[in-house]
Design an enzyme around this catalytic site. Structure first.
Site, PDB file in Angstrom:
ATOM      1  N   ALA A 130       0.835  -1.209   0.000  1.00 39.88           N
ATOM      2  CA  ALA A 130       0.000   0.000   0.000  1.00 39.88           C
ATOM      3  C   ALA A 130       0.863   1.250   0.000  1.00 39.88           C
ATOM      4  CB  ALA A 130      -0.931  -0.005   1.206  1.00 39.88           C
ATOM      5  N   TYR A 131       1.809   1.312   0.912  1.00 35.62           N
ATOM      6  CA  TYR A 131       2.662   2.501   1.033  1.00 35.62           C
ATOM      7  C   TYR A 131       3.560   2.670  -0.177  1.00 35.62           C
ATOM      8  CZ  TYR A 131       5.932   5.912   2.930  1.00 35.62           C
ATOM      9  OH  TYR A 131       6.702   7.035   3.115  1.00 35.62           O
TER      10      TYR A 131
END
Length: 288
Positions: free
Chosen positions: A157-158
């Site tokens: 996600a990051y």
């Protein structure tokens, strides 16, 4: 004073109530800027603004969810109504999802990262650019991060959000290269803040985070180090350098610190491992 490189400039910093964002606000304020900070909660904003004012700086703030365009527009309007102008916008607000494989990450956590890191950067960039383009000047600084040049396992996600931010920022800079506005990407490297030391991990993946203690000790910086680089980006030194992408933790720095590690121990300098607080998160896959 020669150090007042941002004298009378107005800077907006999202995610500015703590950690790197607050360090950037403090550094800009010391350089003469009037700072406007944003955070999700009014209490956090009030505490940060009060601390800046207590040090003699001009500061204001507004609670703002950067994923909500209306709130971001209200933040810009607040800056202009308070200080009469807007010269610098730093899209610093950012989140990371629990450490673990993508399918195991709770959907709500994954989407929250996307909303903050991607939609928040988009919203802030659009609002700032509309104002900067109209006045034919301004500096937009978008925060990059680990994985901005490629995939990072167990941090999808990051890292994916930062790939998007890098490409978005580079494209924006190319599209508006002759506008008088300077657009920058800024990777602060490993910063020893709460975001780094208080982390979440999917159940079963907690121990895989232990190497972070050593990595942060070796290559991490206190927030004032990248904040100084953020000051350079906002200063006249980068006028006309639209499209610049800056990384604090360079390969040269990484190598030099690795080589210097034995000497740090011999000289009794700090080699303390990062205190790491890991909170376990239930897997999104039933039965795990």
């Amino acid at each position: 004073m020669k150090d007042m490189v941002l004298k009378d400039k107005v800077a907006v910093i999202t995610g500015g109530s703590r950690g790197l964002g607050l360090a950037i606000a403090q550094t800009y304020a010391r350089a003469g800027a009037k700072v406007v900070i944003a955070s999700r909660t009014p209490r956090a904003v009030d505490l940060a603004v009060d601390s800046l004012r207590a040090s003699g700086y001009q500061a204001t703030g507004l609670a703002c969810d950067v994923a909500d365009m209306a709130q971001v527009e209200a933040l810009a309007q607040h800056a202009i109504q308070t200080f009469g102008r807007m010269d610098i916008w730093v899209n610093n607000a950012g989140l990371s999802a629990p450490y673990g494989p993508t399918v195991h990450i709770p959907r709500r956590d994954f989407i929250t990262v996307i909303n903050t890191n991607i939609i928040g950067t988009y919203n802030g960039s659009i609002v700032a650019m509309r104002h900067f383009l109209a006045q034919k000047s301004g500096k937009l600084i978008n925060l990059l991060g680990r994985g901005d040049k490629g995939s990072i396992a167990l941090q999808n996600a990051y890292s994916s959000s930062k790939v998007w931010v890098r490409n978005f920022t580079k494209t924006l800079a190319n599209e508006y290269r002759n506008s008088g506005v300077d657009i920058f990407g800024f990777n602060p490297g490993l910063v020893r803040t709460e975001m780094l030391s208080n982390v979440h991990a999917v159940v079963g993946y907690e121990e895989q985070m232990n190497p972070l203690r050593f990595v942060a000790m070796l290559w991490g910086n206190d927030a004032d180090v990248p904040a100084e680089k953020a000051l350079w980006l906002a200063s006249p030194a980068t006028d006309g350098k639209n499209g610049t992408m800056v990384t604090v933790l360079t390969k040269r720095m990484m190598l030099s610190r690795l080589i210097a590690l034995p000497f740090r121990k011999l000289l009794n300098r700090s080699t303390e491992l990062l205190p790491l607080n890991v909170t376990s998160v239930k897997s999104a896959i039933s039965g795990d």
